[in-house]
Design a protein around this motif. Structure first.
Motif, PDB file in Angstrom:
ATOM      1  N   THR A  82       0.852  -1.189   0.000  1.00 53.96           N
ATOM      2  CA  THR A  82       0.000   0.000   0.000  1.00 53.96           C
ATOM      3  C   THR A  82       0.891   1.243   0.000  1.00 53.96           C
ATOM      4  OG1 THR A  82      -0.119   0.411   2.396  1.00 53.96           O
ATOM      5  CG2 THR A  82      -1.555  -1.323   1.495  1.00 53.96           C
ATOM      6  N   PRO A  83       0.312   2.424  -0.276  1.00 54.94           N
ATOM      7  CA  PRO A  83       1.119   3.648  -0.208  1.00 54.94           C
ATOM      8  C   PRO A  83       1.757   3.892   1.156  1.00 54.94           C
ATOM      9  CG  PRO A  83      -0.902   4.072  -1.409  1.00 54.94           C
ATOM     10  CD  PRO A  83      -1.031   2.685  -0.828  1.00 54.94           C
ATOM     11  N   LEU A  84       1.202   3.312   2.217  1.00 58.26           N
ATOM     12  CA  LEU A  84       1.804   3.483   3.538  1.00 58.26           C
ATOM     13  C   LEU A  84       3.218   2.930   3.586  1.00 58.26           C
ATOM     14  CD1 LEU A  84      -1.155   2.566   5.939  1.00 58.26           C
ATOM     15  CD2 LEU A  84      -0.458   4.810   5.130  1.00 58.26           C
ATOM     16  N   GLU A  85       3.508   1.962   2.719  1.00 56.66           N
ATOM     17  CA  GLU A  85       4.846   1.369   2.706  1.00 56.66           C
ATOM     18  C   GLU A  85       5.896   2.408   2.321  1.00 56.66           C
ATOM     19  OE1 GLU A  85       6.822  -2.881   1.373  1.00 56.66           O
ATOM     20  OE2 GLU A  85       5.143  -2.081   0.222  1.00 56.66           O
ATOM     21  N   LEU A  86       5.485   3.439   1.572  1.00 53.46           N
ATOM     22  CA  LEU A  86       6.416   4.493   1.192  1.00 53.46           C
ATOM     23  C   LEU A  86       6.901   5.266   2.403  1.00 53.46           C
ATOM     24  CD1 LEU A  86       4.529   5.867  -1.952  1.00 53.46           C
ATOM     25  CD2 LEU A  86       6.484   4.301  -1.901  1.00 53.46           C
ATOM     26  N   LYS A 214      -4.542   5.332   8.848  1.00 52.27           N
ATOM     27  CA  LYS A 214      -5.387   4.148   8.711  1.00 52.27           C
ATOM     28  C   LYS A 214      -5.849   3.984   7.275  1.00 52.27           C
ATOM     29  CE  LYS A 214      -9.602   2.048  10.640  1.00 52.27           C
ATOM     30  NZ  LYS A 214     -10.746   2.263  11.565  1.00 52.27           N
ATOM     31  N   LEU A 215      -5.779   2.753   6.792  1.00 44.98           N
ATOM     32  CA  LEU A 215      -6.363   2.389   5.504  1.00 44.98           C
ATOM     33  C   LEU A 215      -7.842   2.100   5.747  1.00 44.98           C
ATOM     34  CD1 LEU A 215      -6.176   1.541   2.522  1.00 44.98           C
ATOM     35  CD2 LEU A 215      -5.421  -0.714   3.290  1.00 44.98           C
ATOM     36  N   GLU A 216      -8.698   3.042   5.348  1.00 45.79           N
ATOM     37  CA  GLU A 216     -10.135   2.883   5.611  1.00 45.79           C
ATOM     38  C   GLU A 216     -10.735   1.784   4.737  1.00 45.79           C
ATOM     39  OE1 GLU A 216     -11.690   4.231   7.970  1.00 45.79           O
ATOM     40  OE2 GLU A 216     -10.430   5.921   8.575  1.00 45.79           O
ATOM     41  N   ASP A 217     -10.338   1.761   3.478  1.00 46.04           N
ATOM     42  CA  ASP A 217     -10.736   0.722   2.536  1.00 46.04           C
ATOM     43  C   ASP A 217      -9.746   0.796   1.375  1.00 46.04           C
ATOM     44  OD1 ASP A 217     -11.643   2.852   0.788  1.00 46.04           O
ATOM     45  OD2 ASP A 217     -13.498   2.897   1.949  1.00 46.04           O
ATOM     46  N   ASP A 218     -10.043   0.133   0.271  1.00 47.62           N
ATOM     47  CA  ASP A 218      -9.105   0.106  -0.843  1.00 47.62           C
ATOM     48  C   ASP A 218      -8.951   1.464  -1.523  1.00 47.62           C
ATOM     49  OD1 ASP A 218      -8.605  -2.542  -0.432  1.00 47.62           O
ATOM     50  OD2 ASP A 218     -10.050  -3.244  -1.927  1.00 47.62           O
ATOM     51  N   MET A 219      -9.860   2.395  -1.216  1.00 53.12           N
ATOM     52  CA  MET A 219      -9.880   3.660  -1.947  1.00 53.12           C
ATOM     53  C   MET A 219      -9.618   4.890  -1.086  1.00 53.12           C
ATOM     54  SD  MET A 219     -10.308   2.629  -4.969  1.00 53.12           S
ATOM     55  CE  MET A 219     -10.531   4.217  -5.740  1.00 53.12           C
ATOM     56  N   SER A 220      -9.507   4.751   0.228  1.00 52.84           N
ATOM     57  CA  SER A 220      -9.363   5.948   1.058  1.00 52.84           C
ATOM     58  C   SER A 220      -8.497   5.699   2.291  1.00 52.84           C
ATOM     59  CB  SER A 220     -10.739   6.462   1.499  1.00 52.84           C
ATOM     60  OG  SER A 220     -11.404   5.502   2.298  1.00 52.84           O
ATOM     61  N   TYR A 221      -7.879   6.790   2.766  1.00 52.79           N
ATOM     62  CA  TYR A 221      -7.012   6.768   3.944  1.00 52.79           C
ATOM     63  C   TYR A 221      -7.435   7.894   4.879  1.00 52.79           C
ATOM     64  CZ  TYR A 221      -3.783   3.737   1.415  1.00 52.79           C
ATOM     65  OH  TYR A 221      -3.222   2.689   0.739  1.00 52.79           O
ATOM     66  N   SER A 222      -7.075   7.744   6.150  1.00 55.33           N
ATOM     67  CA  SER A 222      -7.293   8.832   7.098  1.00 55.33           C
ATOM     68  C   SER A 222      -6.074   8.979   7.999  1.00 55.33           C
ATOM     69  CB  SER A 222      -8.546   8.583   7.950  1.00 55.33           C
ATOM     70  OG  SER A 222      -8.361   7.469   8.804  1.00 55.33           O
ATOM     71  N   ARG A 248      -7.454  21.219  -1.448  1.00 56.62           N
ATOM     72  CA  ARG A 248      -6.428  20.176  -1.533  1.00 56.62           C
ATOM     73  C   ARG A 248      -7.053  18.785  -1.590  1.00 56.62           C
ATOM     74  NH1 ARG A 248      -5.334  23.651   2.326  1.00 56.62           N
ATOM     75  NH2 ARG A 248      -5.637  22.212   4.068  1.00 56.62           N
ATOM     76  N   ALA A 249      -8.365  18.731  -1.817  1.00 52.41           N
ATOM     77  CA  ALA A 249      -9.123  17.478  -1.904  1.00 52.41           C
ATOM     78  C   ALA A 249      -8.991  16.661  -0.628  1.00 52.41           C
ATOM     79  CB  ALA A 249      -8.684  16.663  -3.120  1.00 52.41           C
ATOM     80  N   LEU A 250      -9.022  17.354   0.524  1.00 52.79           N
ATOM     81  CA  LEU A 250      -8.956  16.716   1.828  1.00 52.79           C
ATOM     82  C   LEU A 250     -10.222  17.035   2.609  1.00 52.79           C
ATOM     83  CD1 LEU A 250      -5.267  17.607   2.803  1.00 52.79           C
ATOM     84  CD2 LEU A 250      -6.102  15.431   1.890  1.00 52.79           C
ATOM     85  N   PHE A 251     -10.647  16.082   3.445  1.00 48.35           N
ATOM     86  CA  PHE A 251     -11.830  16.275   4.283  1.00 48.35           C
ATOM     87  C   PHE A 251     -11.405  16.311   5.743  1.00 48.35           C
ATOM     88  CE2 PHE A 251     -15.213  14.469   6.937  1.00 48.35           C
ATOM     89  CZ  PHE A 251     -16.225  15.392   6.698  1.00 48.35           C
ATOM     90  N   TYR A 252     -11.776  17.375   6.441  1.00 45.60           N
ATOM     91  CA  TYR A 252     -11.398  17.564   7.843  1.00 45.60           C
ATOM     92  C   TYR A 252     -12.575  17.303   8.772  1.00 45.60           C
ATOM     93  CZ  TYR A 252      -6.684  19.614   7.800  1.00 45.60           C
ATOM     94  OH  TYR A 252      -5.332  19.813   7.715  1.00 45.60           O
ATOM     95  N   ASP A 253     -12.279  16.620   9.879  1.00 38.82           N
ATOM     96  CA  ASP A 253     -13.232  16.472  10.984  1.00 38.82           C
ATOM     97  C   ASP A 253     -12.497  16.911  12.242  1.00 38.82           C
ATOM     98  OD1 ASP A 253     -15.238  15.813  12.730  1.00 38.82           O
ATOM     99  OD2 ASP A 253     -14.998  13.641  12.530  1.00 38.82           O
ATOM    100  N   ASN A 268      -8.881  10.271  -0.715  1.00 38.28           N
ATOM    101  CA  ASN A 268      -8.873   9.023  -1.468  1.00 38.28           C
ATOM    102  C   ASN A 268      -7.437   8.625  -1.758  1.00 38.28           C
ATOM    103  OD1 ASN A 268      -8.001  10.317  -3.902  1.00 38.28           O
ATOM    104  ND2 ASN A 268     -10.131  10.920  -4.308  1.00 38.28           N
ATOM    105  N   VAL A 269      -7.255   7.402  -2.215  1.00 36.77           N
ATOM    106  CA  VAL A 269      -5.913   6.853  -2.363  1.00 36.77           C
ATOM    107  C   VAL A 269      -5.086   7.625  -3.385  1.00 36.77           C
ATOM    108  CG1 VAL A 269      -6.590   5.145  -4.100  1.00 36.77           C
ATOM    109  CG2 VAL A 269      -4.622   4.702  -2.612  1.00 36.77           C
ATOM    110  N   SER A 270      -5.719   8.195  -4.390  1.00 41.00           N
ATOM    111  CA  SER A 270      -4.982   8.938  -5.409  1.00 41.00           C
ATOM    112  C   SER A 270      -4.404  10.232  -4.866  1.00 41.00           C
ATOM    113  CB  SER A 270      -5.896   9.231  -6.609  1.00 41.00           C
ATOM    114  OG  SER A 270      -6.958  10.083  -6.218  1.00 41.00           O
ATOM    115  N   ASN A 271      -4.916  10.678  -3.726  1.00 39.64           N
ATOM    116  CA  ASN A 271      -4.459  11.928  -3.115  1.00 39.64           C
ATOM    117  C   ASN A 271      -3.655  11.653  -1.844  1.00 39.64           C
ATOM    118  OD1 ASN A 271      -4.411  14.793  -3.224  1.00 39.64           O
ATOM    119  ND2 ASN A 271      -5.922  14.890  -1.581  1.00 39.64           N
TER     120      ASN A 271
END
Length: 281
Positions: A82-86, A214-222, A248-253, A268-271
């Protein structure tokens, strides 16, 4: 810490403690080159073996004595591919400690410079060289790896300085009190993050800081950050970042109460790069 250093900090925050824990130089081991060591089962080691569930930084803290300044947890198996490995880089270097793949790890560092690690490995074999201690500690055999580094076999493997490993064994056996230093901030940490880091902050943006990715699913991270007693500057910076995060295509809570500020940033994973490099304070 200056804002211009935040991107660098976030790129390395999860791995700062991995490589320094490798022992180097002459390992002072009994049978020569470790590459020729024949793998044996855990049963080849006398005494009790560690049997402890390790699934989060909270699990690690339960057997960590007070005065830890930095602790972290990685689910390396979940991160691979996954991108987290980077972010964690080449974790295969860890495998050289055991001649077996490290699948999870927890690290703890103390103000006096002492430390210990816990590693789950697969397959569960003893494929490294060691000296047997003449005496058991609390029923466990402590294996010397040379250069004041030791192992205790089990799930997970304990790895580090002898005094710290003895403290961990005491905690596992219920003979010492668990670490409570981070209890307040951990009230706001949900389980499940594949990468977690918790630290005391000296003269900085808060008193304590937690970050988990956290990898939320195959398409998104938080990325969740929790601050204990954040400074006014930290609060203002987070508010400013949240106000234009859509650019920046980010969602804040953002959540706050009394001494706590909790910020979850999702993408999402592309971002993923934008998420990883987003300033935290």
């Amino acid at each position: 810490m200056n804002q211009k250093y935040i991107a660098i900090f976030l790129a390395v925050i999860m791995v700062m403690s991995i490589l320094p824990f490798f022992f180097t130089g002459n390992q002072n081991q009994a049978n020569g080159d470790t590459s020729s060591t024949e793998a044996a089962s855990f049963d080849s080691i006398p005494g009790k073996h560690v049997d402890y569930e390790l699934n989060s930084v909270t699990d690690g803290l339960a057997v960590t004595t007070e005065d830890a300044v930095v602790v972290q947890y990685f689910d390396i198996t979940a991160i691979r591919g996954t991108p987290l490995e980077l972010i964690i880089g080449n974790s295969s270097q860890l495998d050289g400690i055991y001649g077996s793949q490290v699948t999870k790890m927890y690290t703890a560092e103390y103000a006096d410079g002492t430390w210990f690690n816990m590693h789950e490995i697969s397959p569960q074999v003893v494929a490294f060289q060691y000296y047997l201690s003449p005496d058991l500690y609390n029923g466990y055999q402590i294996l010397s790896r040379g250069n004041n580094v030791y192992n205790v076999v089990g799930e997970p493997m304990l790895f580090g300085e002898k005094a710290q490993l003895e403290s961990v064994l005491d905690a596992i056996e219920g003979e010492s009190a668990p670490n409570t230093e981070f209890d307040r901030i951990l009230e706001f940490v949900e389980p499940g993050a594949e990468m977690q880091r918790l630290l005391l902050v000296e003269d900085g943006f808060a008193d304590q800081y937690y970050v988990g990715i956290k990898l939320e699913d195959d398409m998104s991270y938080s990325r969740t950050a929790v601050y204990l007693n954040p400074t006014e500057g930290t609060i203002n910076n987070v508010t400013s970042l949240a106000s234009n995060s859509s650019e920046r295509a980010l969602f804040y809570d953002v959540y706050s109460e009394d001494d706590i500020l909790k910020v979850t940033v999702s993408s999402n994973v592309s971002n993923f790069y934008s998420l990883a490099m987003e300033p935290a304070w």
